[in-house]
Design a protein around this motif. Structure first.
Motif, PDB file in Angstrom:
ATOM      1  N   PRO A 276     -40.525  90.866  74.412  1.00 31.61           N
ATOM      2  CA  PRO A 276     -39.696  91.782  75.204  1.00 31.61           C
ATOM      3  C   PRO A 276     -39.698  91.376  76.665  1.00 31.61           C
ATOM      4  O   PRO A 276     -40.617  90.749  77.159  1.00 31.61           O
ATOM      5  N   LYS A 277     -38.693  91.783  77.370  1.00 32.18           N
ATOM      6  CA  LYS A 277     -38.523  91.400  78.769  1.00 32.18           C
ATOM      7  C   LYS A 277     -39.655  91.904  79.653  1.00 32.18           C
ATOM      8  O   LYS A 277     -39.895  91.362  80.720  1.00 32.18           O
ATOM      9  N   LYS A 278     -40.342  92.973  79.227  1.00 34.77           N
ATOM     10  CA  LYS A 278     -41.399  93.525  80.068  1.00 34.77           C
ATOM     11  C   LYS A 278     -42.610  92.596  80.134  1.00 34.77           C
ATOM     12  O   LYS A 278     -43.486  92.785  80.974  1.00 34.77           O
ATOM     13  N   GLU A 279     -42.680  91.624  79.249  1.00 31.67           N
ATOM     14  CA  GLU A 279     -43.787  90.674  79.298  1.00 31.67           C
ATOM     15  C   GLU A 279     -43.711  89.835  80.564  1.00 31.67           C
ATOM     16  O   GLU A 279     -42.625  89.615  81.106  1.00 31.67           O
ATOM     17  N   PRO A 280     -44.855  89.343  81.050  1.00 35.83           N
ATOM     18  CA  PRO A 280     -44.826  88.447  82.214  1.00 35.83           C
ATOM     19  C   PRO A 280     -43.961  87.229  81.937  1.00 35.83           C
ATOM     20  O   PRO A 280     -43.797  86.807  80.785  1.00 35.83           O
TER      21      PRO A 280
ATOM     22  N   ARG B  56     -42.954  85.001  78.495  1.00 36.89           N
ATOM     23  CA  ARG B  56     -41.581  84.891  77.990  1.00 36.89           C
ATOM     24  C   ARG B  56     -41.131  83.434  77.897  1.00 36.89           C
ATOM     25  O   ARG B  56     -40.372  83.069  76.994  1.00 36.89           O
TER      26      ARG B  56
ATOM     27  N   ARG C 230     -34.689  84.327  78.379  1.00 39.49           N
ATOM     28  CA  ARG C 230     -36.118  84.563  78.654  1.00 39.49           C
ATOM     29  C   ARG C 230     -36.500  84.289  80.100  1.00 39.49           C
ATOM     30  O   ARG C 230     -37.580  84.675  80.536  1.00 39.49           O
TER      31      ARG C 230
ATOM     32  N   GLU D 125     -42.235  84.183  89.552  1.00 41.93           N
ATOM     33  CA  GLU D 125     -41.838  85.563  89.251  1.00 41.93           C
ATOM     34  C   GLU D 125     -42.049  86.461  90.472  1.00 41.93           C
ATOM     35  O   GLU D 125     -41.188  87.295  90.797  1.00 41.93           O
TER      36      GLU D 125
ATOM     37  N   ARG E  18     -38.990  88.312  92.593  1.00 40.17           N
ATOM     38  CA  ARG E  18     -39.014  89.774  92.716  1.00 40.17           C
ATOM     39  C   ARG E  18     -38.843  90.195  94.179  1.00 40.17           C
ATOM     40  O   ARG E  18     -38.063  91.098  94.489  1.00 40.17           O
TER      41      ARG E  18
END
Length: 459
Positions: A13-17, A21, A185, A218, A222
């Motif tokens: 899922p996208k919520k993973e670091p 991904r 991803r 990441e 952000r």
């Protein structure tokens, strides 16, 4: 290499670091380790021949050990079972064995992957041996530590050790490009890009570690989105990552490799390289006092009496670090390191000290010769303690030529051999002169003994 991977293993899922991904889903996506996976290289050749075997993947963090194990399992159609030596207990190991036995009954191979395998003790490592032997599972261990020191010989003898290398600079840049262009991803949907200088800086920041690279990327993206930036430059990247200094495991292989490189650079008289490794250790978080202690060792082991001032300077640097801390202390240590690297070298005292230890271990504990004993009481004097002792200061040149200070069985042993460099060259010349005086005294004593008639020969 044909890819027929079970891609469901990698759906995240996208919520993973981001690092999770972007874990490669196929061998073609895997970056690095060409010395193992390029055409004709050992691991690739074994996989193409379907020769799945037990192995140890040895390398620093973030180079793809776990990912490679997963890909190997998928590539060889083996069931992948993972345990962490940090978390797993006896119950987990037994469950993994049972899973492998069930799979074997279904004619399916099992690859049992043990992360941080060096954290298992000897008994836990031995527990795997019977199942490796009978083929219940293929054992794959991952470790950041030298297997020669951390793993049992029995386990090592049943596995091939594959060393994994830090990712090269261009490989890290390739990962950045892949991540920024991946829509499913990666970060393509962010519409944030990095200019050339920022790319280079981020790759240097990662220091060969793909996980560190992706975590940093990441974080930068952000912050760029928060500030509505579409292009990240070197200055912005530096601001975001300025608290993220290079690190290393202070108890692991890299720590000892760095101190070894520093010591050998000093021994090899390379001032520049010695300072480079010193700063690498500091930047990695090493305690300067530890380095100062090791520098004192270098002064005795590798410079010795060729330049005794080196030991004083090393001790002074240690003292400055303790008194003033950083950065003054670190500069003093750098001064000592530069001096020792440039100084004349001698390991004569170090060699003599080891030889003396071996001499003591290999011979009986001989008594101290009577003439060297201290006659502290009348009784000791009556027993001959100190008799015939020659007080060196009363002798010509303050040297008692021909006197022996060894136990009699060892009197001819030579342990210290000064080198012809620095002050030791002068020390060597003096010792040679004293040996000549000893030889002359022995010859004189021998001649006097021959010339003096025995009592029975006197008519």
């Amino acid at each position: 290499m044909t890819d027929h991977l079970q891609t469901d293993l990698f759906q995240a899922p996208k919520k993973e670091p981001l690092a999770a991904r972007m874990r490669p889903q196929t061998m073609n996506e895997y970056v690095g380790q060409s010395h193992l996976l390029a055409m004709g290289m050992p691991l690739r050749s074994a996989l193409e021949a379907d020769q799945l075997h037990s192995m140890i993947l040895w390398g620093p963090p973030g180079v793809g050990k776990t990912t490679l194990a997963r890909l190997i399992a998928s590539y060889t159609s083996a069931r992948f079972v993972q345990l962490s030596a940090v978390m797993a207990g006896v119950k987990d190991i037994k469950a993994a064995v049972e899973t492998a036995k069930v799979a074997a009954q279904e004619n399916t191979r099992t690859l049992l992957f043990i992360d941080e395998v060096h954290r298992f003790n000897k008994g836990q490592q031995d527990a795997f041996l019977p199942f490796v032997e009978d083929g219940t599972f293929v054992f794959v261990g991952a470790t950041t530590e030298n297997p020669s020191f951390e793993l049992n010989r029995a386990l090592l003898s049943r596995a091939v050790v594959y060393p994994l290398k830090r990712l090269e600079h261009q490989e890290l840049i390739n990962i950045i490009h892949l991540t920024l262009s991946n829509k499913e991803r990666g970060l393509a949907s962010s519409n944030v890009d990095l200019d050339e200088d920022a790319l280079m800086s981020l790759a240097r920041f990662a220091d060969g570690d793909a996980r560190r690279l992706l975590n940093g990327l990441e974080l930068v993206v952000r912050f760029a989105l928060q500030q509505q930036r579409s292009l990240v430059d070197k200055a912005f990247l530096g601001e975001v990552l300025k608290q993220q200094g290079p690190v290393f495991d202070k108890g692991g292989d890299q720590f000892y490799e760095l101190i070894s490189a520093l010591h050998k650079s000093v021994r090899g008289s390379s001032v520049d390289a010695a300072l480079y490794w010193f700063v690498r250790m500091l930047e990695g978080g090493c305690d300067p006092l530890y380095i100062a202690r090791r520098v004192v060792r270098m002064a005795s082991e590798d410079i010795g009496n060729a330049d005794p001032r080196g030991l004083s300077l090393a001790l002074n640097a240690w003292d400055v670090q303790e008194r003033l801390g950083s950065p003054e202390g670190e500069l003093a240590i750098a001064q000592a390191i530069a001096y020792l690297a440039a100084a004349p070298k001698s390991n004569a005292v170090y060699t003599a000290f080891k030889a003396a230890k071996q001499l003591v271990k290999s011979h009986p504990s001989y008594e101290v010769p009577t003439h060297l004993r201290n006659a502290a009481t009348g009784l000791m004097k009556s027993m001959g303690y100190g008799s015939d002792y020659r007080y060196a200061h009363d002798e010509p040149g303050a040297y008692a030529a021909g006197e022996s200070y060894f136990p009699e069985p060892l009197k001819d042993h030579v342990l210290y051999a000064p080198v012809p460099r620095g002050l030791e060259e002068k020390i060597g010349l003096k010792l040679d002169r004293l040996k000549a005086l000893d030889a002359a005294a022995d010859n004189k004593r021998y001649s006097a003994h021959i010339e003096t008639p025995k009592q029975e020969d006197v008519k």
